[in-house]
Design a protein around this motif. Structure first.
Motif, PDB file in Angstrom:
ATOM      1  N   PRO A  20      17.689  58.414  28.088  1.00 50.94           N
ATOM      2  CA  PRO A  20      17.807  58.700  29.522  1.00 50.94           C
ATOM      3  C   PRO A  20      16.458  58.749  30.246  1.00 50.94           C
ATOM      4  O   PRO A  20      16.356  58.351  31.410  1.00 50.94           O
ATOM      5  N   LEU A  21      15.418  59.226  29.564  1.00 49.67           N
ATOM      6  CA  LEU A  21      14.099  59.270  30.190  1.00 49.67           C
ATOM      7  C   LEU A  21      13.536  57.859  30.377  1.00 49.67           C
ATOM      8  O   LEU A  21      12.840  57.580  31.360  1.00 49.67           O
ATOM      9  N   GLN A  22      13.834  56.961  29.440  1.00 48.42           N
ATOM     10  CA  GLN A  22      13.398  55.575  29.594  1.00 48.42           C
ATOM     11  C   GLN A  22      14.119  54.909  30.771  1.00 48.42           C
ATOM     12  O   GLN A  22      13.558  54.068  31.466  1.00 48.42           O
ATOM     13  N   TYR A  23      15.362  55.317  30.986  1.00 48.56           N
ATOM     14  CA  TYR A  23      16.144  54.761  32.094  1.00 48.56           C
ATOM     15  C   TYR A  23      15.589  55.195  33.452  1.00 48.56           C
ATOM     16  O   TYR A  23      15.482  54.389  34.382  1.00 48.56           O
ATOM     17  N   ILE A  24      15.182  56.473  33.578  1.00 52.00           N
ATOM     18  CA  ILE A  24      14.738  56.944  34.900  1.00 52.00           C
ATOM     19  C   ILE A  24      13.248  56.738  35.143  1.00 52.00           C
ATOM     20  O   ILE A  24      12.781  56.922  36.270  1.00 52.00           O
ATOM     21  N   ALA A  25      12.477  56.335  34.106  1.00 52.67           N
ATOM     22  CA  ALA A  25      11.015  56.232  34.245  1.00 52.67           C
ATOM     23  C   ALA A  25      10.578  55.335  35.408  1.00 52.67           C
ATOM     24  O   ALA A  25       9.718  55.732  36.210  1.00 52.67           O
ATOM     25  N   PRO A  26      11.128  54.109  35.563  1.00 50.99           N
ATOM     26  CA  PRO A  26      10.698  53.289  36.705  1.00 50.99           C
ATOM     27  C   PRO A  26      10.988  53.943  38.052  1.00 50.99           C
ATOM     28  O   PRO A  26      10.202  53.809  39.000  1.00 50.99           O
ATOM     29  N   PHE A  27      12.099  54.677  38.156  1.00 50.48           N
ATOM     30  CA  PHE A  27      12.414  55.367  39.407  1.00 50.48           C
ATOM     31  C   PHE A  27      11.384  56.466  39.683  1.00 50.48           C
ATOM     32  O   PHE A  27      11.009  56.703  40.831  1.00 50.48           O
ATOM     33  N   ALA A  28      10.937  57.132  38.620  1.00 52.86           N
ATOM     34  CA  ALA A  28       9.904  58.160  38.784  1.00 52.86           C
ATOM     35  C   ALA A  28       8.603  57.534  39.286  1.00 52.86           C
ATOM     36  O   ALA A  28       7.937  58.089  40.172  1.00 52.86           O
ATOM     37  N   GLY A  29       8.243  56.366  38.739  1.00 52.35           N
ATOM     38  CA  GLY A  29       7.048  55.665  39.208  1.00 52.35           C
ATOM     39  C   GLY A  29       7.170  55.269  40.671  1.00 52.35           C
ATOM     40  O   GLY A  29       6.207  55.385  41.443  1.00 52.35           O
ATOM     41  N   ALA A  30       8.362  54.806  41.066  1.00 49.75           N
ATOM     42  CA  ALA A  30       8.590  54.430  42.465  1.00 49.75           C
ATOM     43  C   ALA A  30       8.449  55.642  43.381  1.00 49.75           C
ATOM     44  O   ALA A  30       7.911  55.538  44.488  1.00 49.75           O
ATOM     45  N   CYS A  31       8.917  56.818  42.921  1.00 51.05           N
ATOM     46  CA  CYS A  31       8.796  58.052  43.719  1.00 51.05           C
ATOM     47  C   CYS A  31       7.331  58.378  44.007  1.00 51.05           C
ATOM     48  O   CYS A  31       6.963  58.714  45.139  1.00 51.05           O
ATOM     49  N   ILE A  32       6.496  58.294  42.964  1.00 51.15           N
ATOM     50  CA  ILE A  32       5.073  58.613  43.137  1.00 51.15           C
ATOM     51  C   ILE A  32       4.430  57.613  44.087  1.00 51.15           C
ATOM     52  O   ILE A  32       3.651  57.975  44.973  1.00 51.15           O
ATOM     53  N   GLY A  33       4.791  56.323  43.937  1.00 46.46           N
ATOM     54  CA  GLY A  33       4.266  55.295  44.835  1.00 46.46           C
ATOM     55  C   GLY A  33       4.710  55.510  46.272  1.00 46.46           C
ATOM     56  O   GLY A  33       3.930  55.319  47.217  1.00 46.46           O
ATOM     57  N   GLU A  34       5.959  55.931  46.458  1.00 51.62           N
ATOM     58  CA  GLU A  34       6.478  56.176  47.815  1.00 51.62           C
ATOM     59  C   GLU A  34       5.771  57.342  48.486  1.00 51.62           C
ATOM     60  O   GLU A  34       5.610  57.360  49.715  1.00 51.62           O
ATOM     61  N   PHE A  35       5.337  58.311  47.706  1.00 55.68           N
ATOM     62  CA  PHE A  35       4.582  59.439  48.271  1.00 55.68           C
ATOM     63  C   PHE A  35       3.320  58.931  48.966  1.00 55.68           C
ATOM     64  O   PHE A  35       3.001  59.340  50.087  1.00 55.68           O
ATOM     65  N   VAL A  80      17.786  47.594  28.610  1.00 54.77           N
ATOM     66  CA  VAL A  80      18.388  47.908  27.303  1.00 54.77           C
ATOM     67  C   VAL A  80      18.785  49.385  27.251  1.00 54.77           C
ATOM     68  O   VAL A  80      19.862  49.739  26.750  1.00 54.77           O
ATOM     69  N   ALA A  81      17.912  50.256  27.774  1.00 56.64           N
ATOM     70  CA  ALA A  81      18.227  51.687  27.800  1.00 56.64           C
ATOM     71  C   ALA A  81      19.459  51.938  28.661  1.00 56.64           C
ATOM     72  O   ALA A  81      20.345  52.730  28.285  1.00 56.64           O
ATOM     73  N   TYR A  82      19.528  51.257  29.801  1.00 53.15           N
ATOM     74  CA  TYR A  82      20.678  51.441  30.699  1.00 53.15           C
ATOM     75  C   TYR A  82      21.954  50.911  30.059  1.00 53.15           C
ATOM     76  O   TYR A  82      23.027  51.494  30.220  1.00 53.15           O
ATOM     77  N   ARG A  83      21.827  49.800  29.336  1.00 52.26           N
ATOM     78  CA  ARG A  83      22.996  49.251  28.624  1.00 52.26           C
ATOM     79  C   ARG A  83      23.517  50.260  27.603  1.00 52.26           C
ATOM     80  O   ARG A  83      24.728  50.483  27.500  1.00 52.26           O
ATOM     81  N   GLU A  84      22.596  50.865  26.873  1.00 44.55           N
ATOM     82  CA  GLU A  84      23.007  51.849  25.858  1.00 44.55           C
ATOM     83  C   GLU A  84      23.745  53.022  26.501  1.00 44.55           C
ATOM     84  O   GLU A  84      24.824  53.420  26.047  1.00 44.55           O
TER      85      GLU A  84
END
Length: 544
Positions: free
Chosen positions: A242-257, A277-281
């Motif tokens: 689950p952390l691998q799945y949300i990691a790109p969204f976390a990066g986008a949050c920091i960039g949006e700040f 692959v993480a999301y598929r799992e």
């Protein structure tokens, strides 16, 4: 002695005791874990929970996020030790949508996708703003055309597939072709923007990488003084899915700040094929229906809603402050003119760009930099395939000087590649074809670049001008790298004013062009070996 208790004494004692009584009850909604395993928990109850809401498991202290809302149960992913949650445990609502706490002090730190530090340097100090993981991308009214260049410092990219601030440019290729090296060089090159009024802050998101690989990236950035303006979000292969799945969204949050506060940010997702692959799992464990290559049908939407968050925000302050879904705490700090540039990475299998995930991300982004295995193995690094790589922003993201000197570079290289393949079948080539092959060889050499050595735009202009104008045609191919070093050293020490003019104006004046031509000729003369046969060939061509 009287022991009678007076009523006024009883009253005062009761008042004192009841004065500290808190009548407010701690109200929360509770559910029960029906089933848990593989990072997934199925819950009963929580009938009012929202999709994307954070939940807690009080028995273990682990947190999770709701993904599935079904008729009689709730499906959630677990952030943390998957074995800590078991059947019968309690699950509580928090009432908060999953978010990442962000502030300025994250720069220079390595964090996990929930914003918790991983570098052993203690907690991240200062007031934070909770940026929601899932946030609607800015609408077209809040966007501006991409016109400012984001210099990568790589000659092959800045000259032929330029990237603009606010663009989404895909880096695609097989494993071990230098995709991460392109990202790291681009981050290192932003060091030259830090002392300007438009610095670029960088976020490197590692998804499913080895911890040793992420440590190498961190060391490379530290050695080149780039960590001070960079945040690394690490969701390594050893972390829960689950952390691998949300990691790109976390990066986008920091960039949006940074973007929403009127600054420029660059976020690199390395890589999105591992996130898919993480999301598929997770999706298959949540009993979502599989589609092509067993990926769920919404995997395209997963990547599109992530990458659409990359944007150049309108400069009009009043319009920018009306942006939708602004987090609390950010509304008073919103400024126009910021940008978020996205560099997603996709790993192909045996160069197959027609697979499901590569074609998805190609169709979402504004161009792609395709790295080819054969070129990489033959020593052409960065191994950029000119024919397949493209930028849909193009010359709008280049300074005028680069646009003028590199205008024919792409077509010249493409013609060289075709001639090179043709020349293998026949040795008897006419002089014109031979000359084109010779120039192509030198162009390929000029575009080679060592890792962690990005060049400023003005120095790139000088060396590319020398190649495209044919001023290197007599320099032996094996001496091209030495020639480049000598030329740039001469320009830096003796003709710095020309470089300053190109950097400040972005243009190549006639005087600057003349001076560069003279310097190139002088430096090239020290590498040229005069051959009588070559002179006869040149005289014959001139006569024709």
């Amino acid at each position: 002695m009287s022991t009678a208790i007076r009523p006024d004494e009883v009253t005062s004692v009761l008042k004192r005791e009841l004065g500290g009584f808190d009548a407010d009850a701690d109200v929360y909604e509770v559910g029960t874990v029906l089933q848990a395993g593989d990072g997934i928990a199925t819950l009963y109850g929580l009938s009012n929970v929202q999709a994307g809401e954070l939940i807690t498991f009080p028995d273990s202290g682990v947190r999770g996020m709701v993904l599935n809302l079904e008729e009689d149960s709730v499906g959630a992913v677990i952030f943390g030790d998957v074995n800590a949650v078991s059947e019968g445990d309690q699950a509580r609502r928090t009432g908060n949508i999953a978010s990442v706490p962000v502030n300025e002090n994250m720069l220079g730190r390595v964090v996990d996708p929930l914003g918790r530090p991983l570098d052993g340097k203690g907690p991240i100090e200062g007031d934070t703003i909770d940026m929601p993981l899932e946030r609607k991308a800015p609408g077209v009214i809040y966007r501006e055309p991409v016109t400012e260049p984001l210099q990568t410092g790589l000659k092959a990219i800045d000259s032929m597939v330029p990237i603009g601030r606010g663009q989404r440019e895909l880096v695609i290729g097989d494993r071990q072709t230098g995709k991460t090296a392109v990202i790291v060089d681009t981050i290192i090159n932003q060091k030259q923007t830090q002392d300007t009024d438009k610095p670029v802050y960088c976020i490197y998101v590692a998804v499913g990488q080895k911890d040793s690989t992420v440590a190498q990236v961190q060391r490379a950035l530290e050695r080149n003084d780039a960590m001070e303006y960079t945040v690394i979000v690490n969701a390594s292969a050893s972390m829960p899915t689950p952390l691998q799945y949300i990691a790109p969204f976390a990066g986008a949050c920091i960039g949006e700040f940074f973007r929403d506060t009127g600054r420029h940010a660059l976020v690199a997702y390395d890589d999105l094929s591992k996130q898919a692959v993480a999301y598929r799992e997770l999706s298959l464990l949540l009993r979502r229906p599989p589609g092509r290559e067993a990926y769920p049908g919404d995997v395209f939407y997963l990547h599109s809603r992530l990458l659409e968050r990359g944007a150049k925000i309108i400069s009009n302050q009043e319009v920018a402050s009306d942006m939708n879904n602004l987090p609390e705490g950010l509304k008073d700090r919103v400024k126009g003119g910021g940008s978020l540039t996205a560099l997603p990475v996709i790993e192909t299998q045996a160069g197959d760009v027609s697979a499901y995930i590569p074609t998805n991300v190609i169709s979402i982004t504004d161009g792609q930099i395709y790295l080819e295995t054969d070129l990489f193995n033959s020593g052409v690094r960065p191994a950029i395939d000119v024919g397949t790589s493209v930028s849909r922003v193009g010359g709008n993201a280049q300074i005028k000087a680069m646009k003028s000197v590199a205008g024919t570079l792409r077509i010249d290289l493409s013609q060289y590649r075709e001639l090179e393949a043709f020349a293998k079948f026949g040795s008897d080539l006419d002089a014109s074809t031979q000359r084109q092959l010779n120039r192509g060889e030198r162009m390929v050499e000029i575009l080679k670049q060592n890792e962690f050595s990005p060049l400023p735009a003005e120095e790139q202009v000088v060396i590319i001008y020398a190649a495209t104008e044919g001023l290197l045609d007599k320099v032996p191919v094996e001496d091209i790298q030495d020639f480049e070093d000598a030329l740039l050293e001469t320009m830096r020490t003796q003709h710095e004013s020309v470089l300053d003019t190109i950097r400040e104006s972005g243009k190549m004046s006639d005087d600057a062009e003349s001076e560069i031509r003279d310097v190139v000729s002088d430096v090239a003369s020290t590498f040229i070996v005069v051959d009588d046969e070559d002179e006869e060939d040149d005289e014959m061509l001139e006569a024709l």
